[in-house]
Enzyme design. Structure first.
Site, PDB file in Angstrom:
ATOM      1  N   HIS A  64       0.839  -1.199   0.000  1.00 43.39           N
ATOM      2  CA  HIS A  64       0.000   0.000   0.000  1.00 43.39           C
ATOM      3  C   HIS A  64       0.877   1.255   0.000  1.00 43.39           C
ATOM      4  CE1 HIS A  64      -3.643   2.360   1.222  1.00 43.39           C
ATOM      5  NE2 HIS A  64      -2.701   3.160   1.696  1.00 43.39           N
ATOM      6  N   GLU A  65       1.858   1.289   0.878  1.00 49.95           N
ATOM      7  CA  GLU A  65       2.726   2.469   0.953  1.00 49.95           C
ATOM      8  C   GLU A  65       3.620   2.576  -0.281  1.00 49.95           C
ATOM      9  OE1 GLU A  65       2.007   4.684   3.099  1.00 49.95           O
ATOM     10  OE2 GLU A  65       0.625   3.330   4.104  1.00 49.95           O
ATOM     11  N   HIS A  68       1.744   4.390  -3.009  1.00 46.92           N
ATOM     12  CA  HIS A  68       1.869   5.839  -2.845  1.00 46.92           C
ATOM     13  C   HIS A  68       3.227   6.308  -3.363  1.00 46.92           C
ATOM     14  CE1 HIS A  68      -1.745   6.657  -0.533  1.00 46.92           C
ATOM     15  NE2 HIS A  68      -1.443   5.725   0.352  1.00 46.92           N
TER      16      HIS A  68
END
Length: 149
Positions: A64-65, A68
């Site tokens: 998820h990170e 980003h």
């Protein structure tokens, strides 16, 4: 998990799922309480919650990170609401939300009353039926009991 193994894990997941290297730092931040991790826009570093490092879904949090990270560096939409973010997150199998660490709070009891005309009143706090009346018809109230949700 040590900070060195976290850095290695982030680098291998970045290379495996995104085909691009991770060239910044990945660290643990013990001040994170409810979130799994965060991407810092100015420095491009990643911070992770150390309490979630032992969970089986920790790789999903890292992905998820990394979504980003890679979208921001490529100039695409890196926010949660952007379509590019949602598509890439689905492609790599990242976690959409961080898992809960604490059990949910128990629900509070609710107190049920009925007026003489049959209106039912449910309240969070108990009241004295001698002091209060029904708000719809001004009739006297009678206590029915406690309801648990």
């Amino acid at each position: 998990m040590t900070p060195e193994t976290l850095q290695e894990r982030v680098q291998t997941l970045s290379q495996t799922f995104f085909g691009r290297p991770f060239r910044h730092q990945a660290t643990f931040n013990s001040r994170l309480k409810t979130t799994g991790g965060r991407y810092l826009l100015q420095t491009h570093h990643l911070e992770f919650n150390p309490k979630m490092a032992d969970l089986p879904t920790f790789d999903g949090i890292i992905k998820h990170e990394l979504v980003h990270y890679h979208l921001h560096l490529s100039g695409s939409g890196y926010r949660h609401s952007d379509q590019a973010f949602k598509q890439l997150l689905n492609q790599v199998g990242g976690a959409r939300f961080a898992p809960r660490l604490m059990p949910p709070k128990p629900s509070r009891p609710r107190w049920t009353y009925r007026c003489l005309n049959g209106h039912v009143i449910v309240r969070q706090r108990r009241i004295q039926v001698e002091k209060y009346r029904c708000g719809q018809c001004q009739a006297h109230l009678e206590f029915i009991g406690e309801v648990r949700n």
